[in-house]
Design a protein around this motif. Structure first.
Motif, mmCIF file in Angstrom:
data_model
loop_
_atom_site.group_PDB
_atom_site.id
_atom_site.type_symbol
_atom_site.label_atom_id
_atom_site.label_comp_id
_atom_site.label_asym_id
_atom_site.label_seq_id
_atom_site.Cartn_x
_atom_site.Cartn_y
_atom_site.Cartn_z
ATOM 1 N N VAL A 27 -9.143 23.074 -47.818
ATOM 2 C CA VAL A 27 -10.492 22.956 -47.157
ATOM 3 C C VAL A 27 -11.635 22.232 -48.010
ATOM 4 O O VAL A 27 -12.432 21.579 -47.535
ATOM 5 C CB VAL A 27 -10.786 24.250 -46.525
ATOM 6 C CG1 VAL A 27 -12.318 24.395 -45.904
ATOM 7 C CG2 VAL A 27 -9.875 24.802 -45.548
ATOM 8 N N THR A 28 -11.773 22.806 -49.038
ATOM 9 C CA THR A 28 -12.732 22.450 -50.066
ATOM 10 C C THR A 28 -12.764 20.884 -50.347
ATOM 11 O O THR A 28 -13.528 20.179 -50.321
ATOM 12 C CB THR A 28 -12.678 23.126 -51.455
ATOM 13 O OG1 THR A 28 -12.854 24.550 -51.297
ATOM 14 C CG2 THR A 28 -13.712 22.718 -52.478
ATOM 15 N N THR A 29 -11.449 20.327 -50.693
ATOM 16 C CA THR A 29 -10.975 19.128 -50.945
ATOM 17 C C THR A 29 -11.843 18.188 -49.632
ATOM 18 O O THR A 29 -12.301 17.055 -49.828
ATOM 19 C CB THR A 29 -9.539 18.743 -51.070
ATOM 20 O OG1 THR A 29 -9.173 19.370 -52.044
ATOM 21 C CG2 THR A 29 -9.516 17.293 -51.293
ATOM 22 N N VAL A 31 -13.693 18.975 -47.406
ATOM 23 C CA VAL A 31 -15.274 19.017 -47.390
ATOM 24 C C VAL A 31 -16.085 18.014 -48.285
ATOM 25 O O VAL A 31 -16.946 17.613 -48.006
ATOM 26 C CB VAL A 31 -15.903 20.484 -47.490
ATOM 27 C CG1 VAL A 31 -17.191 20.535 -47.394
ATOM 28 C CG2 VAL A 31 -15.312 21.375 -46.350
ATOM 29 N N LYS A 32 -15.463 18.120 -49.471
ATOM 30 C CA LYS A 32 -15.969 17.181 -50.603
ATOM 31 C C LYS A 32 -15.730 15.533 -50.011
ATOM 32 O O LYS A 32 -16.529 14.852 -50.346
ATOM 33 C CB LYS A 32 -15.051 17.427 -51.829
ATOM 34 C CG LYS A 32 -15.841 18.652 -52.653
ATOM 35 C CD LYS A 32 -15.150 18.526 -53.980
ATOM 36 C CE LYS A 32 -15.376 19.820 -54.700
ATOM 37 N NZ LYS A 32 -14.395 20.253 -55.773
ATOM 38 N N CYS A 33 -14.390 15.256 -49.479
ATOM 39 C CA CYS A 33 -14.551 14.162 -48.951
ATOM 40 C C CYS A 33 -15.580 13.683 -47.889
ATOM 41 O O CYS A 33 -15.943 12.665 -47.836
ATOM 42 C CB CYS A 33 -13.060 13.900 -48.381
ATOM 43 S SG CYS A 33 -11.877 13.892 -49.543
ATOM 44 N N GLN A 35 -18.405 14.933 -47.786
ATOM 45 C CA GLN A 35 -19.876 14.657 -48.076
ATOM 46 C C GLN A 35 -19.625 13.251 -49.076
ATOM 47 O O GLN A 35 -20.901 13.271 -49.359
ATOM 48 C CB GLN A 35 -19.993 16.013 -49.400
ATOM 49 C CG GLN A 35 -21.448 16.641 -49.054
ATOM 50 C CD GLN A 35 -21.770 17.563 -50.182
ATOM 51 O OE1 GLN A 35 -20.857 17.747 -51.002
ATOM 52 N NE2 GLN A 35 -23.196 17.759 -50.335
ATOM 53 N N SER A 36 -18.839 12.793 -49.274
ATOM 54 C CA SER A 36 -18.654 11.596 -49.870
ATOM 55 C C SER A 36 -19.253 10.437 -49.363
ATOM 56 O O SER A 36 -19.160 9.187 -49.742
ATOM 57 C CB SER A 36 -17.214 11.291 -50.762
ATOM 58 O OG SER A 36 -17.469 11.486 -51.880
ATOM 59 N N ILE A 48 -21.558 21.012 -42.127
ATOM 60 C CA ILE A 48 -20.280 21.511 -41.603
ATOM 61 C C ILE A 48 -20.201 22.897 -41.269
ATOM 62 O O ILE A 48 -20.586 23.633 -42.294
ATOM 63 C CB ILE A 48 -19.248 20.965 -42.471
ATOM 64 C CG1 ILE A 48 -19.225 19.314 -42.458
ATOM 65 C CG2 ILE A 48 -17.918 21.164 -41.566
ATOM 66 C CD1 ILE A 48 -18.386 18.625 -43.597
ATOM 67 N N ASN A 120 -14.318 10.546 -42.627
ATOM 68 C CA ASN A 120 -14.014 11.045 -44.264
ATOM 69 C C ASN A 120 -12.936 12.137 -44.247
ATOM 70 O O ASN A 120 -11.877 12.006 -44.796
ATOM 71 C CB ASN A 120 -14.945 11.062 -45.248
ATOM 72 C CG ASN A 120 -15.316 9.719 -45.889
ATOM 73 O OD1 ASN A 120 -14.981 8.550 -45.602
ATOM 74 N ND2 ASN A 120 -15.983 9.915 -46.873
#
Lengths: 248, 248
Positions: A27-29, A31-33, A35-36, A48, A120
């Motif tokens: 999930v963290t990965t 969300v980082k994508c 945000q990128s 989100i 993304n």
């Protein structure tokens, strides 16, 4: 062709997921994508809301028109246009920015920002072997969705993305012919559009006829003009304005 | 971590390209990737206008506020919300669908459809070693852009994407802290938002101070509330309505 392009071209919406949640790390990965992605003028207008609370998922599924996969998936993300953050920032700096935020221009910016982030996340999820489906259905009863998630003024939930381990392998419906959606240097003529639509109607008619053993024969042109004949979510203009958005 | 996620996380906007056009094959691959994105209810509301005509590129660069990279790149794509196709389809079927198309709901659908397609194209481009930058600047003088590209009623150019071989290696500005943009099950409290903004203001202030040798010290909160103090593109509401969109 590389792994990225293969992943993108292999996309199809998945509407049945295994009963297996995404790991917190995944999930963290994702969300980082999200945000990128690019953001207009560094404004970062997307928030989100991640939903793993079972009760909320079920309520969302009901509000989205009883779509079971809104509740039954590995994780559910709601993408929001969010100018509440900027309003708080403005308060901290004693600035007045509501005229910007209430504008049609800002409504475009916020919708685009949220969609870029979501795509993304979707591509990243698919690269991990997960399936995704966009849920525009959360706009069926958007006030209730917004209240359920505690969204303040200047925040608009736009759509959900259900993510999970696929438990289905659906086919891919033919898209419009490439020259119908890709014009060169100038918008194409009405005659050209008509020709492509006629060809596409035939192609999709054949596709449905074959897939349904002749039970369904109408193509995209017939289908889409039928489904668009009754306007949907006609409350949207007023609701969006009540949130302080798309007003001027 | 895989190639897809690495590509997505490595994104930064490129504003200087080598003088080398994209091959036709690359352009086609990118458009296919764009077309592979999800689309609301199979409506396919996005049309891409590809620009390789030098004169048009230069005119667009001028209209976008003299951004040289709108003209100087490997290829320039304009992403449009396009309901003209559906209007033609409706005419072919003697159906009435303009009430659907003029709605705020359709305006959201069209903007999302175009943005999802664009982000697929962008990620695919970056996977090929190309750089990209979104150009919201085409909305500075959108009527002139729309006329230049011959866009009929119910078609709205939303943004451009310049693609090319990178000739710069810019840094990445810090994004909002992840918990500021990713809330769990409920929109976060104003106090939490304020705390994250205070932390982010400090982080971005330090970033700019270091990057500019102390010439610039203000962080995101200060910068964004300053830049949002004057509303931009205030003609947008009327222009969009004149195109038969976002009316009801």
């Amino acid at each position: 062709m590389n792994e990225v392009i293969e992943t993108i071209l292999a996309h199809r919406s998945i509407r049945k997921f295994k009963d297996k949640p995404l790991s917190e790390e995944m999930v963290t990965t994702l969300v980082k994508c999200a945000q990128s992605a690019s953001t207009s003028s560094y404004q970062q207008v997307c928030t989100i809301i991640g939903i793993d609370d079972r009760e909320k998922k079920e309520k969302l599924a009901e509000l989205a028109g009883n779509q079971s996969y809104v509740a039954d998936n590995g994780y559910f993300f709601v993408f929001c246009m969010d100018y509440n953050r900027h309003m708080i920032a403005a308060e901290m700096k004693e600035a007045e920015i509501f005229e910007t935020i209430e504008s049609t221009e800002a409504f475009i910016v916020g919708t685009v920002d949220a969609a870029l982030a979501a795509q993304n996340l979707s591509v990243a999820a698919e690269s991990l072997g997960l399936g995704i489906v966009y849920i525009g259905g959360i706009r069926n009863r958007l006030k209730e969705v917004s209240d359920l998630l505690g969204c303040p003024e200047h925040v608009l939930p736009l759509f959900g993305v259900a993510v999970g381990y696929p438990d289905a392998n659906p086919g891919k419906k033919p898209r419009l012919p490439l020259p119908a959606v890709f014009h060169k240097n100038n918008y194409q003529s009405t005659e050209e559009t008509k020709d492509w639509l006629t060809q596409y109607e035939k192609e999709t008619s054949e596709y449905y006829t074959e897939r349904t053993g002749g039970k369904r024969t109408e193509g995209w042109v017939t289908q889409i003009t039928g489904s668009m004949a009754s306007p949907k979510r006609t409350y949207m203009k007023d609701f969006v304005r009540s949130k302080g958005l798309n007003k001027s």
